[in-house]
Design a protein around this motif. Structure first.
Motif, PDB file in Angstrom:
ATOM      1  N   SER A   1      11.566  61.540  -4.464  1.00 11.80           N
ATOM      2  CA  SER A   1      10.527  61.425  -5.490  1.00 11.80           C
ATOM      3  C   SER A   1      10.833  60.347  -6.523  1.00 11.80           C
ATOM      4  CB  SER A   1      10.359  62.770  -6.203  1.00 11.80           C
ATOM      5  OG  SER A   1      11.599  63.183  -6.772  1.00 11.80           O
ATOM      6  N   ASP A   2      12.028  59.735  -6.464  1.00  8.53           N
ATOM      7  CA  ASP A   2      12.425  58.725  -7.444  1.00  8.53           C
ATOM      8  C   ASP A   2      11.781  57.373  -7.152  1.00  8.53           C
ATOM      9  OD1 ASP A   2      14.030  60.381  -9.002  1.00  8.53           O
ATOM     10  OD2 ASP A   2      15.801  60.029  -7.761  1.00  8.53           O
ATOM     11  N   ARG A   3      11.686  56.561  -8.215  1.00  5.17           N
ATOM     12  CA  ARG A   3      11.169  55.198  -8.075  1.00  5.17           C
ATOM     13  C   ARG A   3      12.139  54.232  -8.746  1.00  5.17           C
ATOM     14  NH1 ARG A   3       4.716  54.143  -8.293  1.00  5.17           N
ATOM     15  NH2 ARG A   3       4.235  55.229  -6.345  1.00  5.17           N
ATOM     16  N   LEU A   4      12.497  53.171  -8.041  1.00  8.88           N
ATOM     17  CA  LEU A   4      13.476  52.192  -8.507  1.00  8.88           C
ATOM     18  C   LEU A   4      12.800  50.923  -8.981  1.00  8.88           C
ATOM     19  CD1 LEU A   4      16.519  51.231  -8.678  1.00  8.88           C
ATOM     20  CD2 LEU A   4      16.168  50.284  -6.377  1.00  8.88           C
ATOM     21  N   TYR A   5      13.245  50.392 -10.118  1.00  9.71           N
ATOM     22  CA  TYR A   5      12.842  49.058 -10.580  1.00  9.71           C
ATOM     23  C   TYR A   5      13.901  48.083 -10.093  1.00  9.71           C
ATOM     24  CZ  TYR A   5      10.777  45.565 -13.731  1.00  9.71           C
ATOM     25  OH  TYR A   5      10.144  44.452 -14.253  1.00  9.71           O
ATOM     26  N   LEU A   6      13.527  47.197  -9.163  1.00 11.95           N
ATOM     27  CA  LEU A   6      14.466  46.256  -8.544  1.00 11.95           C
ATOM     28  C   LEU A   6      14.008  44.826  -8.816  1.00 11.95           C
ATOM     29  CD1 LEU A   6      16.819  45.475  -6.642  1.00 11.95           C
ATOM     30  CD2 LEU A   6      15.278  45.840  -4.716  1.00 11.95           C
ATOM     31  N   CYS A   7      14.748  44.141  -9.712  1.00 12.16           N
ATOM     32  CA  CYS A   7      14.443  42.736 -10.001  1.00 12.16           C
ATOM     33  C   CYS A   7      15.643  41.842  -9.732  1.00 12.16           C
ATOM     34  CB  CYS A   7      13.980  42.568 -11.444  1.00 12.16           C
ATOM     35  SG  CYS A   7      15.159  43.165 -12.677  1.00 12.16           S
ATOM     36  N   LEU A   8      16.752  42.411  -9.245  1.00 11.74           N
ATOM     37  CA  LEU A   8      17.919  41.618  -8.865  1.00 11.74           C
ATOM     38  C   LEU A   8      17.711  41.072  -7.459  1.00 11.74           C
ATOM     39  CD1 LEU A   8      20.817  43.941 -10.096  1.00 11.74           C
ATOM     40  CD2 LEU A   8      20.000  41.839 -11.167  1.00 11.74           C
ATOM     41  N   PRO A   9      18.221  39.888  -7.176  1.00 12.74           N
ATOM     42  CA  PRO A   9      18.054  39.331  -5.822  1.00 12.74           C
ATOM     43  C   PRO A   9      18.778  40.171  -4.786  1.00 12.74           C
ATOM     44  CG  PRO A   9      19.613  38.016  -7.105  1.00 12.74           C
ATOM     45  CD  PRO A   9      18.990  38.988  -8.063  1.00 12.74           C
ATOM     46  N   ILE A  10      18.173  40.327  -3.621  1.00 11.89           N
ATOM     47  CA  ILE A  10      18.790  41.163  -2.592  1.00 11.89           C
ATOM     48  C   ILE A  10      19.730  40.364  -1.689  1.00 11.89           C
ATOM     49  CG2 ILE A  10      17.131  43.036  -2.631  1.00 11.89           C
ATOM     50  CD1 ILE A  10      15.663  41.784  -0.316  1.00 11.89           C
ATOM     51  N   TYR A  11      20.077  39.136  -2.090  1.00 10.08           N
ATOM     52  CA  TYR A  11      21.246  38.491  -1.506  1.00 10.08           C
ATOM     53  C   TYR A  11      22.491  38.859  -2.309  1.00 10.08           C
ATOM     54  CZ  TYR A  11      20.763  35.031  -5.284  1.00 10.08           C
ATOM     55  OH  TYR A  11      20.655  34.421  -6.513  1.00 10.08           O
ATOM     56  N   HIS A  12      22.291  39.525  -3.445  1.00 11.38           N
ATOM     57  CA  HIS A  12      23.347  39.911  -4.381  1.00 11.38           C
ATOM     58  C   HIS A  12      23.773  41.337  -4.071  1.00 11.38           C
ATOM     59  CE1 HIS A  12      25.193  40.935  -8.255  1.00 11.38           C
ATOM     60  NE2 HIS A  12      25.190  39.652  -8.569  1.00 11.38           N
ATOM     61  N   SER A  13      25.089  41.616  -4.100  1.00  8.37           N
ATOM     62  CA  SER A  13      25.580  42.927  -3.700  1.00  8.37           C
ATOM     63  C   SER A  13      25.044  44.048  -4.582  1.00  8.37           C
ATOM     64  CB  SER A  13      27.114  42.943  -3.691  1.00  8.37           C
ATOM     65  OG  SER A  13      27.636  42.591  -4.956  1.00  8.37           O
ATOM     66  N   THR A  14      24.846  43.787  -5.882  1.00  9.87           N
ATOM     67  CA  THR A  14      24.334  44.839  -6.758  1.00  9.87           C
ATOM     68  C   THR A  14      22.897  45.183  -6.407  1.00  9.87           C
ATOM     69  OG1 THR A  14      25.790  44.047  -8.537  1.00  9.87           O
ATOM     70  CG2 THR A  14      24.037  45.563  -9.147  1.00  9.87           C
ATOM     71  N   GLY A  15      22.059  44.169  -6.238  1.00 11.17           N
ATOM     72  CA  GLY A  15      20.679  44.420  -5.845  1.00 11.17           C
ATOM     73  C   GLY A  15      20.594  45.144  -4.519  1.00 11.17           C
ATOM     74  N   LEU A  16      21.431  44.746  -3.566  1.00  6.78           N
ATOM     75  CA  LEU A  16      21.448  45.402  -2.265  1.00  6.78           C
ATOM     76  C   LEU A  16      21.852  46.866  -2.377  1.00  6.78           C
ATOM     77  CD1 LEU A  16      22.994  42.940   0.354  1.00  6.78           C
ATOM     78  CD2 LEU A  16      20.743  44.015   0.438  1.00  6.78           C
ATOM     79  N   SER A  17      22.803  47.176  -3.265  1.00  2.84           N
ATOM     80  CA  SER A  17      23.251  48.559  -3.430  1.00  2.84           C
ATOM     81  C   SER A  17      22.089  49.453  -3.863  1.00  2.84           C
ATOM     82  CB  SER A  17      24.386  48.640  -4.457  1.00  2.84           C
ATOM     83  OG  SER A  17      25.536  47.970  -3.988  1.00  2.84           O
ATOM     84  N   GLY A  18      21.285  48.956  -4.793  1.00  2.00           N
ATOM     85  CA  GLY A  18      20.119  49.725  -5.213  1.00  2.00           C
ATOM     86  C   GLY A  18      19.124  49.893  -4.084  1.00  2.00           C
ATOM     87  N   PHE A  19      18.894  48.841  -3.326  1.00  2.00           N
ATOM     88  CA  PHE A  19      17.981  48.901  -2.175  1.00  2.00           C
ATOM     89  C   PHE A  19      18.472  49.922  -1.156  1.00  2.00           C
ATOM     90  CE2 PHE A  19      17.069  47.200   2.121  1.00  2.00           C
ATOM     91  CZ  PHE A  19      15.683  47.336   2.116  1.00  2.00           C
ATOM     92  N   TYR A  20      19.762  49.859  -0.808  1.00  2.00           N
ATOM     93  CA  TYR A  20      20.321  50.796   0.170  1.00  2.00           C
ATOM     94  C   TYR A  20      20.218  52.236  -0.325  1.00  2.00           C
ATOM     95  CZ  TYR A  20      22.567  46.738   2.436  1.00  2.00           C
ATOM     96  OH  TYR A  20      22.821  45.546   3.077  1.00  2.00           O
ATOM     97  N   ALA A  21      20.500  52.453  -1.620  1.00  2.00           N
ATOM     98  CA  ALA A  21      20.477  53.807  -2.163  1.00  2.00           C
ATOM     99  C   ALA A  21      19.110  54.456  -1.996  1.00  2.00           C
ATOM    100  CB  ALA A  21      20.866  53.779  -3.641  1.00  2.00           C
ATOM    101  N   PHE A  22      18.056  53.651  -2.126  1.00  2.00           N
ATOM    102  CA  PHE A  22      16.719  54.235  -2.056  1.00  2.00           C
ATOM    103  C   PHE A  22      16.206  54.378  -0.633  1.00  2.00           C
ATOM    104  CE2 PHE A  22      16.879  54.458  -6.418  1.00  2.00           C
ATOM    105  CZ  PHE A  22      15.766  55.146  -6.887  1.00  2.00           C
ATOM    106  N   ILE A  23      16.507  53.437   0.245  1.00  5.70           N
ATOM    107  CA  ILE A  23      16.020  53.604   1.622  1.00  5.70           C
ATOM    108  C   ILE A  23      16.826  54.665   2.365  1.00  5.70           C
ATOM    109  CG2 ILE A  23      15.180  51.230   1.713  1.00  5.70           C
ATOM    110  CD1 ILE A  23      17.496  50.639   3.684  1.00  5.70           C
TER     111      ILE A  23
END
Length: 604
Positions: free
Chosen positions: A242-264
Motif C-alpha cells: 500500500s506504500d508509495r515511493l517518491y523516486l527522483c534519484l537516477p536509477i543508474y545510482h545505487s541509492t536510487g536503485l535500492s529504493g526501486f528494488y525495495a518497492f518492486i
C-alpha cells in the motif's frame, strides 16, 4: 535525556524488534540459488498484478502492464541474439522505458551496464568499453551524445544499438534500431530462462569514481537486488504493497536503485521523476500521496532551505531511506516536515558492508552488517598508521577512523572489472597475519545513541584522499585534472575539494599557473568545462596562481590550497573565479559574493 524520555525511547526501540525478527527470517540467497531480479519481479507481479507500479509524467502503469512491456523487450533482445551473461549498456534518463529495459535484461540473464546519463566524450567511451559491452540501449534524449563517440566504440554499427523514443519528434538515427516499432509483434509472456538464473550471476554494473582515475565498474550480483529489495526494503522502509515511493534519484545510482528494488519486491507504487525539483517536490508528494522517499542528503538540504509552502503542511511523507543526511539539518528536516522514520544507510556499490539505521535513531548511519574496524589514518600523508608490529591501530570510541570491513567467505569483496583497481582497495595484515579487509576510503566514528539493543552505532565523517563528494556524487580529482590539462593554457592542473559553509560535501576547486604574460581565455575555458565534465564535477572555484608548488617527487601539494580555499585574505595576489548557482560561466569572485557564501545566502 530525562528518565521519562529514556523509558519512552526504550519502549520505542523494543517496538522495533518484531520488524527486525521478521526481516531476519528472510533467506540470504547463496550464489547457486535460482533467484534473481527478474524472478523476484515476476513473483511480485503474480501477487499484485493490478497494483499501480509506476506513475510517471501523468500516466500510470500496473505491475502486469510493466511486466508485459519488459517481456516484449526481452523477447526482442533475445531475437536479436542477446543471451545470458552478455553485457548491454543502458544510457537513458529516468523514465518508464528505462525501467522496462532494466527488467528485460534481468529476465534474459544479460548484464545491464548502467551508464551515468550525464557523461559524454572520453568518460562515456571508457564506461562503454570497461565492461566489454556488446550492445547498447540508448534513449532518444542521449542519442546525440552517443553519436559523438560512435567511432571510438567497439560496438558494431550494424545491430549494435537499440534506440528508444522519448517525448518530442526525434527520429531514430540510421545507426540504431527503433525498438518501439520492433516490439509490437513480440509476445508478452514470461521467458523460461528467467527461472534458471542464479543469485551469483552478474545483474548489473554500477560505476563509481573511486579514489583515482576514470569511473570503475562494480559488478552487482543478482543477490544484491534480492537483499536490497526484500531485506533492506523491509528493515528500512517497512515497505508494504500500500506504500508509495517518491523516486527522483537516477536509477543508474545505487541509492536510487535500492529504493526501486525495495518497492518492486513488495508490490508498492513508485512515483518517478527524471530529476529532482525542490519547488515541485511537496505539491507532487501531495498530488500522488507518496508516503516514502528515497533520498541523498543534498536533496534534504535543498528542501530545508526552501521557503515554507502550503503543500508541505500535513503532508503524507512519513518514511525515508537514503544516505548523506547531515546531522546539522537532521532535526530541522524531521521536525519541520513531520517525518516519523529516517533510515540512513551507508555502503559502497562495490563494498562488502552495509550500515543501516534500522532502529530509527537520530543522526546516525546505524549499525554495521558485519565485522568492521576503525583505524588511525594520517590525512596529511594519506596513509594508514601502523604500530611497531605492522598492525593497524584502532581509534577510541568517538574518534574518527578509516573504516575497514573484513573480507571473508560470507562477506566477499567482488571488486571491479579492473584487477589493479580491486587490489588497491584491499588492506592486509590489519589485526593478524593474512587477514584481508576492504578499504572504504571513508572516515567514520562510533557514537552513543542510548539504548540500542546492544548494537553499535556510527556516524559518517568524511572522505579520505583525493576524492570528494559534491552534489551526492564522488568526484575524482585526477579525472577532472586530466580534463583540465587538455586546455592549451593549463599544463599542471591541481584539483581539490573545498568546504562551502552550510553545504553538504565539498565544492570542486581548480588551481593552476598561467603562462607568463597571458590572461585566462574564459570563453574557451568555459566551453571545455561544459562539454567535458558532468555538472557535479565542474569546478565551482578557479584559482589562477602566481606559481605552482610541488613536492620533491613532483606531486602537487594540496594541503595549503585546501586550507586557503577561496578566502580573499589568504589568496592575496592570486585571481579567483567562481561559477555561481545556475550559471554556466565563470566570473571574478568579488567581496560581496564572498560574503554571501560566508553567510550561507549564495544559493549553493
Amino acid at each position: 535525556m530525562s528518565v521519562v524520555a529514556k523509558v519512552r525511547e526504550t519502549f520505542r526501540v523494543l517496538g522495533e524488534l518484531p520488524h527486525i525478527l521478521s526481516a531476519m527470517k528472510l533467506k540470504v540467497p547463496s550464489k547457486e540459488d535460482r533467484v534473481s531480479l527478474g524472478r523476484m519481479f515476476e513473483e511480485t507481479v503474480a501477487r499484485y498484478p493490478d497494483n499501480t507500479m509506476l506513475i510517471f509524467e501523468g500516466r500510470e502503469w500496473s505491475y502486469s502492464e510493466i511486466n508485459a512491456k519488459a517481456n516484449r523487450f526481452a523477447h526482442l533482445l533475445n531475437a536479436r541474439g542477446i543471451r545470458r551473461a552478455d553485457c548491454v549498456a543502458l544510457l537513458m534518463e529516468n523514465r518508464v522505458e528505462n525501467v522496462m529495459a532494466i527488467l528485460a535484461l534481468a529476465k534474459l540473464g544479460a548484464t545491464a551496464s548502467l551508464i551515468n546519463n550525464t557523461l559524454s566524450g572520453s568518460a562515456l567511451v571508457h564506461c562503454m568499453t570497461e565492461t566489454r559491452t556488446t550492445r547498447c540501449i540508448v534513449g532518444a534524449e542521449r542519442a546525440d551524445v552517443l553519436a559523438d563517440v560512435l567511432e571510438d566504440l567497439p560496438l558494431s554499427p550494424d545491430g549494435g544499438y537499440f534506440w528508444i523514443p522519448d517525448e518530442g519528434e526525434a527520429l531514430c538515427p540510421e545507426w540504431a534500431e527503433d525498438v518501439s516499432r520492433s516490439m509490437v509483434e513480440m509476445p508478452t509472456g514470461n521467458l523460461a530462462v528467467t527461472k534458471e538464473i542464479t543469485a551469483g550471476e552478474i545483474s548489473s554494473y554500477i560505476f563509481t569514481s573511486g579514489t583515482t582515475g576514470l569511473p570503475k565498474a562494480s559488478p552487482q550480483l543478482h543477490k544484491n537486488p534480492i537483499m536490497a529489495g526484500r531485506v533492506m526494503g523491509k528493515l528500512g522502509f517497512r515497505a508494504e504493497a500500500s506504500d508509495r515511493l517518491y523516486l527522483c534519484l537516477p536509477i543508474y545510482h545505487s541509492t536510487g536503485l535500492s529504493g526501486f528494488y525495495a518497492f518492486i519486491a513488495h508490490g508498492g507504487s513508485i512515483f518517478m521523476r527524471r530529476s529532482f525539483s525542490a519547488s515541485n517536490f511537496w505539491p507532487e508528494v501531495q498530488q500522488y500521496q507518496t508516503n516514502c522517499f528515497i533520498y541523498v542528503g543534498e536533496l534534504c538540504r535543498y528542501l530545508t532551505n526552501q521557503p515554507v509552502c502550503e503543500a508541505e503542511k500535513n503532508n503524507p511523507l512519513v518514511k525515508m531511506m537514503g544516505n548523506g543526511l547531515r546531522p546539522d539539518i537532521w532535526d530541522d528536516f524531521k521536525g519541520r516536515f513531520g517525518v516519523e522514520r529516517i533510515c540512513e544507510i551507508y555502503g559502497a556499490s562495490e563494498g562488502n558492508v552495509i550500515f543501516l539505521n534500522l532502529l530509527n535513531k537520530n543522526k546516525t548511519i546505524g549499525a554495521a552488517s558485519q565485522s568492521i574496524a576503525l583505524v588511525q589514518y594520517d590525512t596529511q600523508r594519506d596513509e594508514i598508521v601502523r604500530d611497531s608490529n605492522g598492525r593497524c591501530i584502532e581509534v577510541p570510541v568517538g574518534e574518527p577512523g578509516l573504516l575497514l570491513s573484513e573480507i571473508t567467505a560470507r562477506t566477499e569483496f567482488e571488486g571491479y572489472t579492473n584487477a589493479e583497481a580491486t587490489a588497491k582497495k584491499i588492506v592486509e595484515h590489519v589485526a593478524k597475519d593474512g587477514d584481508r579487509w576492504f578499504n572504504t576510503g571513508d572516515l567514520v566514528r562510533q557514537i552513543d545513541v542510548g539504548f540500542a539493543l546492544g548494537l553499535k552505532h556510527f556516524q559518517f565523517v568524511d572522505r579520505t584522499g583525493d576524492t570528494f563528494r559534491w552534489r551526492a556524487e564522488n568526484v575524482s580529482t585526477n579525472e577532472v585534472a586530466e580534463v583540465m590539462n587538455a586546455h592549451p593554457q593549463i599544463n599542471l592542473a591541481n584539483v581539490y575539494g573545498v568546504e562551502v559553509p552550510g553545504v553538504e560535501g565539498r565544492a570542486g576547486m581548480l588551481a593552476f599557473e598561467l603562462p607568463e604574460g597571458e590572461e585566462l581565455d574564459l570563453e574557451s575555458f568555459e566551453a571545455m568545462v561544459e562539454k567535458a565534465l558532468p555538472s557535479y564535477a565542474q569546478p565551482v572555484f578557479v584559482r589562477v596562481l602566481r606559481s605552482v608548488t610541488t613536492t620533491a617527487t613532483f606531486k602537487l601539494q594540496k594541503a595549503d590550497l585546501r586550507e586557503q580555499a577561496f578566502d580573499p585574505d589568504k589568496v592575496a595576489g592570486d585571481t579567483i573565479y567562481v561559477k555561481k548557482p545556475s550559471s554556466s560561466g565563470y566570473e571574478l569572485l568579488d567581496p560581496d559574493f564572498y560574503q554571501q557564501i560566508a553567510n550561507q545566502s549564495a544559493g549553493y
